[in-house]
Design a protein around this motif. Structure first.
Motif, PDB file in Angstrom:
ATOM      1  N   SER A   1      -0.319   0.943   4.087  1.00 53.65           N
ATOM      2  CA  SER A   1      -0.038   0.134   5.286  1.00 53.65           C
ATOM      3  C   SER A   1       1.390   0.395   5.734  1.00 53.65           C
ATOM      4  O   SER A   1       2.276   0.660   4.909  1.00 53.65           O
ATOM      5  CB  SER A   1      -0.243  -1.359   5.018  1.00 53.65           C
TER       6      SER A   1
ATOM      7  N   THR B   1      -4.908  -3.552  11.964  1.00 52.27           N
ATOM      8  CA  THR B   1      -3.968  -2.737  12.725  1.00 52.27           C
ATOM      9  C   THR B   1      -3.740  -3.337  14.113  1.00 52.27           C
ATOM     10  O   THR B   1      -4.682  -3.647  14.832  1.00 52.27           O
ATOM     11  CB  THR B   1      -4.494  -1.301  12.860  1.00 52.27           C
TER      12      THR B   1
ATOM     13  N   VAL C   1       1.688  -4.693  12.281  1.00 48.28           N
ATOM     14  CA  VAL C   1       0.938  -3.772  11.419  1.00 48.28           C
ATOM     15  C   VAL C   1       0.659  -2.501  12.227  1.00 48.28           C
ATOM     16  O   VAL C   1      -0.199  -2.492  13.105  1.00 48.28           O
ATOM     17  CB  VAL C   1      -0.365  -4.417  10.926  1.00 48.28           C
TER      18      VAL C   1
ATOM     19  N   THR D   1      -3.042   1.098   8.932  1.00 51.44           N
ATOM     20  CA  THR D   1      -3.672   0.732   7.662  1.00 51.44           C
ATOM     21  C   THR D   1      -4.690   1.814   7.285  1.00 51.44           C
ATOM     22  O   THR D   1      -5.334   2.386   8.159  1.00 51.44           O
ATOM     23  CB  THR D   1      -4.392  -0.630   7.754  1.00 51.44           C
TER      24      THR D   1
END
Length: 308
Positions: free
Chosen positions: A123, A154, A171, A174
Motif C-alpha cells: 500500500s 484506493t 490511499v 493497494t
C-alpha cells in the motif's frame, strides 16, 4: 445474489450468501448513549443494528465480516469492517472521514453489501499536509493506526489520530487489488511526497573573488610584532663574535595574502618566509689575531745549578 438449483432443475430453492441492504447513516457523534465512542472515529469500522447480525448469522459468509458501502447518488464507494451491532434499526453510524469520502450528509442513504477481499501485500499513502513529516517515525505511527482498520480502498482519504492531532492520508495504491483486507497481513508500506510539499532549494556557494583593493600589497599593514631568533648573543670571554643581523623590513610587494598559488605542483612543498636576512658581516678582533699559543714562561719548583 446467487441462486443454485439443487438436484432438480425445476426446484426453485434459493440460498442467499450475500448481505445487502440500505441504511440511513449518521456520524458517531450522534450515537446515543453515555459512553464515549470516539474510538470509532480513529478507525475504519462502522456500527450496525442488531438485525444485521441476525441476518448475517443465517448467511454463508466468510469471516472477518467486510462490507462495501455505496452512495448511489454520487456513485462513490468504499469498504469497511463492523465494530458492533448496537445501532438503532434502520440506522448505521460511520466515521466522519468515511462520510466525507462517500459525500454523505447526516441521514443520507447508503447501500451496505457484504464482500470478500484479498489480503493486502502493498500500500502507498500520500499525506495531505507537510505536517506529517514532523512525526519522528511515520511508518510506526501508521502501523499502529491501521490496527483499527479492516480494509483499504484506493482513492480513499483516511484519517489517523496522533498526539491529539488528526492527519489525513490518501490511499494512492493497494496491491493485489484496488480494495484489500489488512487484517492479519504482512503489508509493505510506502509514502509519497506530501501534498503541497516543496523540495528545499540548494544554492551553490561560490567563493567571493578578492577585489583589487584587497589584493594590493600596499594596503597591507606592516607586521612588526614578534619575530623569532632576532636577538643578539654574548660570549663568555666578552669578545664580540660578529654583528648579528637585524630584521629587514618587509617589502609590501612580497606580501600576497588571499591569492592562491597557481604554480602549485603536487609533491612539492614551498616554505614562505616573512622576512629576508641581510648578509652577515663579521668583524675580526685585532687582539685575537696576535694570539700565539703556548707563548708563556714556565717556572720550576727546583732552582737550576743547585745540587740536591
Amino acid at each position: 445474489m446467487f441462486s443454485f438449483n439443487m438436484f432438480e432443475p425445476h426446484v426453485g430453492r434459493v440460498f442467499q450468501n450475500r448481505f445487502s441492504t440500505q441504511y440511513r447513516c449518521y456520524s458517531v457523534s450522534m450515537l446515543a448513549g453515555p459512553n464515549d465512542r470516539s474510538d470509532v472515529e480513529k478507525g475504519g469500522k462502522i456500527i450496525m443494528p442488531p438485525s444485521a447480525l441476525d441476518q448475517l448469522s443465517r448467511l454463508n459468509i466468510t469471516y472477518p465480516m467486510l462490507f462495501k458501502l455505496t452512495n448511489k447518488n454520487s456513485d462513490r464507494m468504499t469498504h469497511c469492517g463492523v465494530l458492533e451491532f448496537v445501532a438503532d434499526e434502520g440506522i448505521c453510524y460511520l466515521p466522519h472521514w468515511m462520510m466525507q469520502n462517500l459525500l454523505l450528509e447526516e441521514g443520507g442513504l447508503v447501500q451496505v453489501e457484504s464482500v470478500n477481499l484479498m489480503v493486502a501485500t502493498y500500500s502507498k499513502f500520500q499525506p495531505q499536509s507537510p505536517d506529517f513529516l514532523d512525526i519522528t517515525n511515520p511508518k510506526a505511527v501508521l502501523e499502529n493506526a491501521l490496527r483499527n482498520f479492516a480494509c483499504l480502498t484506493t482513492g480513499d482519504v483516511i484519517a489517523i489520530n496522533y498526539n491529539e492531532k488528526i492527519y489525513e492520508l490518501r490511499v494512492m495504491e493497494t496491491k493485489p487489488d484496488k480494495a484489500v483486507s489488512i487484517i492479519e497481513c504482512d503489508m509493505n508500506v510506502d509514502f509519497d511526497a506530501p501534498l503541497g510539499y516543496k523540495e528545499p532549494e540548494r544554492h551553490m556557494q561560490h567563493p567571493e573573488e578578492p577585489t583589487e583593493e584587497e589584493t594590493d600589497p600596499s594596503n597591507y599593514e606592516m607586521d612588526l610584532g614578534f619575530r623569532a631568533f632576532t636577538g643578539s648573543g654574548n660570549r663568555l670571554d666578552g669578545k664580540k663574535k660578529g654583528i648579528e643581523p637585524s630584521p629587514a623590513p618587509l617589502d609590501p610587494n612580497d606580501i600576497k595574502r588571499g591569492i592562491p598559488n597557481y604554480d602549485f605542483k603536487i609533491g612539492k612543498i614551498t616554505f614562505i618566509r616573512n622576512s629576508r636576512q641581510q648578509p652577515r658581516k663579521i668583524e675580526i678582533d685585532d687582539t685575537a689575531s696576535n694570539f700565539i699559543a703556548f707563548s708563556g714562561e714556565g717556572q720550576s719548583l727546583r732552582k737550576k745549578g743547585r745540587k740536591p
